[in-house]
Write a protein that holds these residues in place. Structure first.
Motif, PDB file in Angstrom:
ATOM      1  N   ASP A  54      26.220 -25.004 -23.872  1.00  0.00           N
ATOM      2  CA  ASP A  54      26.679 -24.176 -24.481  1.00  0.00           C
ATOM      3  C   ASP A  54      25.332 -23.844 -26.061  1.00  0.00           C
ATOM      4  O   ASP A  54      25.610 -25.074 -26.509  1.00  0.00           O
ATOM      5  N   ALA A  55      25.161 -22.970 -26.507  1.00  0.00           N
ATOM      6  CA  ALA A  55      23.290 -22.722 -27.016  1.00  0.00           C
ATOM      7  C   ALA A  55      23.923 -21.718 -28.130  1.00  0.00           C
ATOM      8  O   ALA A  55      24.999 -20.682 -27.442  1.00  0.00           O
ATOM      9  N   ARG A  56      24.031 -22.482 -29.352  1.00  0.00           N
ATOM     10  CA  ARG A  56      23.812 -21.372 -30.220  1.00  0.00           C
ATOM     11  C   ARG A  56      22.665 -21.259 -31.493  1.00  0.00           C
ATOM     12  O   ARG A  56      22.386 -22.343 -31.640  1.00  0.00           O
ATOM     13  N   VAL A  57      22.278 -20.512 -31.992  1.00  0.00           N
ATOM     14  CA  VAL A  57      22.114 -20.526 -33.522  1.00  0.00           C
ATOM     15  C   VAL A  57      22.472 -20.797 -34.502  1.00  0.00           C
ATOM     16  O   VAL A  57      23.920 -20.628 -34.465  1.00  0.00           O
ATOM     17  N   MET A  58      22.117 -22.115 -35.240  1.00  0.00           N
ATOM     18  CA  MET A  58      22.826 -21.941 -36.650  1.00  0.00           C
ATOM     19  C   MET A  58      21.162 -22.675 -37.440  1.00  0.00           C
ATOM     20  O   MET A  58      20.227 -22.196 -37.351  1.00  0.00           O
ATOM     21  N   VAL A  59      21.844 -22.252 -38.345  1.00  0.00           N
ATOM     22  CA  VAL A  59      20.894 -22.602 -39.593  1.00  0.00           C
ATOM     23  C   VAL A  59      20.401 -23.813 -40.342  1.00  0.00           C
ATOM     24  O   VAL A  59      21.730 -24.877 -40.088  1.00  0.00           O
ATOM     25  N   LEU A  60      19.324 -24.792 -40.378  1.00  0.00           N
ATOM     26  CA  LEU A  60      18.775 -26.066 -40.398  1.00  0.00           C
ATOM     27  C   LEU A  60      18.682 -25.549 -42.139  1.00  0.00           C
ATOM     28  O   LEU A  60      18.758 -25.040 -42.379  1.00  0.00           O
ATOM     29  N   ARG A  61      19.935 -26.222 -42.276  1.00  0.00           N
ATOM     30  CA  ARG A  61      19.872 -27.114 -43.849  1.00  0.00           C
ATOM     31  C   ARG A  61      19.572 -28.180 -44.333  1.00  0.00           C
ATOM     32  O   ARG A  61      19.354 -27.869 -45.609  1.00  0.00           O
ATOM     33  N   GLY A  62      19.283 -28.824 -44.148  1.00  0.00           N
ATOM     34  CA  GLY A  62      18.662 -30.191 -43.601  1.00  0.00           C
ATOM     35  C   GLY A  62      17.797 -30.993 -43.418  1.00  0.00           C
ATOM     36  O   GLY A  62      18.178 -30.654 -42.561  1.00  0.00           O
ATOM     37  N   PHE A  63      16.851 -31.281 -43.457  1.00  0.00           N
ATOM     38  CA  PHE A  63      15.746 -32.160 -42.923  1.00  0.00           C
ATOM     39  C   PHE A  63      15.482 -34.055 -43.560  1.00  0.00           C
ATOM     40  O   PHE A  63      15.415 -33.318 -44.497  1.00  0.00           O
ATOM     41  N   ASP A  64      15.752 -34.929 -42.940  1.00  0.00           N
ATOM     42  CA  ASP A  64      15.690 -36.466 -43.917  1.00  0.00           C
ATOM     43  C   ASP A  64      14.254 -36.590 -43.061  1.00  0.00           C
ATOM     44  O   ASP A  64      14.691 -37.148 -41.738  1.00  0.00           O
ATOM     45  N   PRO A  65      13.667 -36.582 -43.552  1.00  0.00           N
ATOM     46  CA  PRO A  65      12.138 -37.262 -41.809  1.00  0.00           C
ATOM     47  C   PRO A  65      12.226 -38.567 -42.302  1.00  0.00           C
ATOM     48  O   PRO A  65      11.934 -39.477 -41.341  1.00  0.00           O
ATOM     49  N   ALA A  66      12.597 -39.304 -42.847  1.00  0.00           N
ATOM     50  CA  ALA A  66      12.939 -41.192 -43.031  1.00  0.00           C
ATOM     51  C   ALA A  66      13.831 -41.669 -41.513  1.00  0.00           C
ATOM     52  O   ALA A  66      13.423 -42.356 -41.151  1.00  0.00           O
ATOM     53  N   ASN A  67      14.843 -40.580 -41.888  1.00  0.00           N
ATOM     54  CA  ASN A  67      15.741 -41.004 -41.150  1.00  0.00           C
ATOM     55  C   ASN A  67      15.499 -39.778 -38.877  1.00  0.00           C
ATOM     56  O   ASN A  67      16.729 -40.201 -38.409  1.00  0.00           O
ATOM     57  N   CYS A  68      14.638 -39.248 -39.736  1.00  0.00           N
ATOM     58  CA  CYS A  68      14.874 -38.116 -39.013  1.00  0.00           C
ATOM     59  C   CYS A  68      16.459 -37.253 -38.021  1.00  0.00           C
ATOM     60  O   CYS A  68      16.541 -37.061 -37.009  1.00  0.00           O
ATOM     61  N   THR A  69      16.780 -36.933 -38.805  1.00  0.00           N
ATOM     62  CA  THR A  69      17.997 -36.142 -39.220  1.00  0.00           C
ATOM     63  C   THR A  69      17.862 -34.602 -39.673  1.00  0.00           C
ATOM     64  O   THR A  69      17.442 -34.291 -40.739  1.00  0.00           O
ATOM     65  N   LEU A  70      18.169 -33.632 -38.526  1.00  0.00           N
ATOM     66  CA  LEU A  70      18.352 -32.763 -38.793  1.00  0.00           C
ATOM     67  C   LEU A  70      19.868 -32.059 -39.665  1.00  0.00           C
ATOM     68  O   LEU A  70      20.757 -32.746 -38.757  1.00  0.00           O
ATOM     69  N   ARG A  71      20.286 -31.286 -40.135  1.00  0.00           N
ATOM     70  CA  ARG A  71      21.295 -31.044 -40.853  1.00  0.00           C
ATOM     71  C   ARG A  71      21.732 -29.621 -40.740  1.00  0.00           C
ATOM     72  O   ARG A  71      21.057 -29.072 -41.371  1.00  0.00           O
ATOM     73  N   PHE A  72      23.389 -29.501 -40.514  1.00  0.00           N
ATOM     74  CA  PHE A  72      23.944 -28.171 -40.092  1.00  0.00           C
ATOM     75  C   PHE A  72      25.366 -27.419 -40.992  1.00  0.00           C
ATOM     76  O   PHE A  72      25.605 -29.410 -40.673  1.00  0.00           O
ATOM     77  N   HIS A  73      25.572 -27.006 -41.272  1.00  0.00           N
ATOM     78  CA  HIS A  73      26.566 -26.305 -41.422  1.00  0.00           C
ATOM     79  C   HIS A  73      27.480 -25.742 -40.309  1.00  0.00           C
ATOM     80  O   HIS A  73      27.565 -25.862 -39.950  1.00  0.00           O
TER      81      HIS A  73
END
Length: 189
Positions: A38-57
């Motif tokens: 399943d796929a959906r468009v989401m808003v990227l809320r944050g990016f932590d380059p040190a841990n290579c982590t994306l944050r979505f709500h």
């Protein structure tokens, strides 16, 4: 055109940082796919380059939450049309309902955005077209007290990226690189 993997890695980090902080960024709304295809468009809320982590709500009642908790595999695809650069990111998703990061993200949201978590859960069936919001909040910004019940439906989706497939399209010749936390390699487009 980039000639080193370090340049590609820097490009990826810059694009994701811009996407998280600028709603006009072409990669601000990537496609997020769960292991159930399943796929959906989401808003990227944050990016932590040190841990290579994306944050979505996300809403904890969303089917994607159950899918991620059953199988953490997540893919994210972002595309910058003007630059002709595509990022395909693969990693592990994690849902966080409580904690400092969740509280901070909630506090940083506007009341207008928070109201989305007051209504019916994503995918709830309706007899008529609906926003899912309670009628009294259609086009209205609730106050802090009215939003108290919404907080229990709010969570973060964190994607710990393990691999990035960077693809640059160019009439002079496409370039593609596959990067992991430990290294990377150039690959044929």
């Amino acid at each position: 055109m980039y000639e080193t993997l370090d340049e590609v890695r820097a490009d990826i980090a810059a694009r994701l940082a811009a996407a998280a902080s600028d709603r006009r960024s072409p990669m601000h709304t990537p496609v997020v796919a769960t292991a159930d295809a399943d796929a959906r468009v989401m808003v990227l809320r944050g990016f932590d380059p040190a841990n290579c982590t994306l944050r979505f709500h996300t809403d904890v009642r969303s089917p994607k939450v159950a899918a991620i908790e059953a199988d953490r595999r997540v893919a994210v695809v972002a595309y910058d049309r003007d630059a002709s650069v595509q990022l395909r990111l693969r990693g592990a998703g994690r849902i966080e309902r409580v904690g400092a990061a969740v509280d901070t993200a909630w506090a940083a949201s506007t009341n207008f955005a928070r109201r989305c978590y007051l209504g019916a859960g994503p995918g709830a069936v309706s007899d008529a077209p609906t926003s899912g919001l309670p009628e009294q909040f259609e086009g209205v910004e609730p106050d802090d007290a009215e939003l108290l019940p919404a907080r229990e439906n709010f969570a973060l989706l964190l994607v710990e990226v393990a691999e990035v497939d960077w693809f640059s399209l160019a009439h002079t010749g496409h370039r593609r690189a596959l990067l992991t936390r430990d290294g990377g390699q150039w690959i044929a487009p």
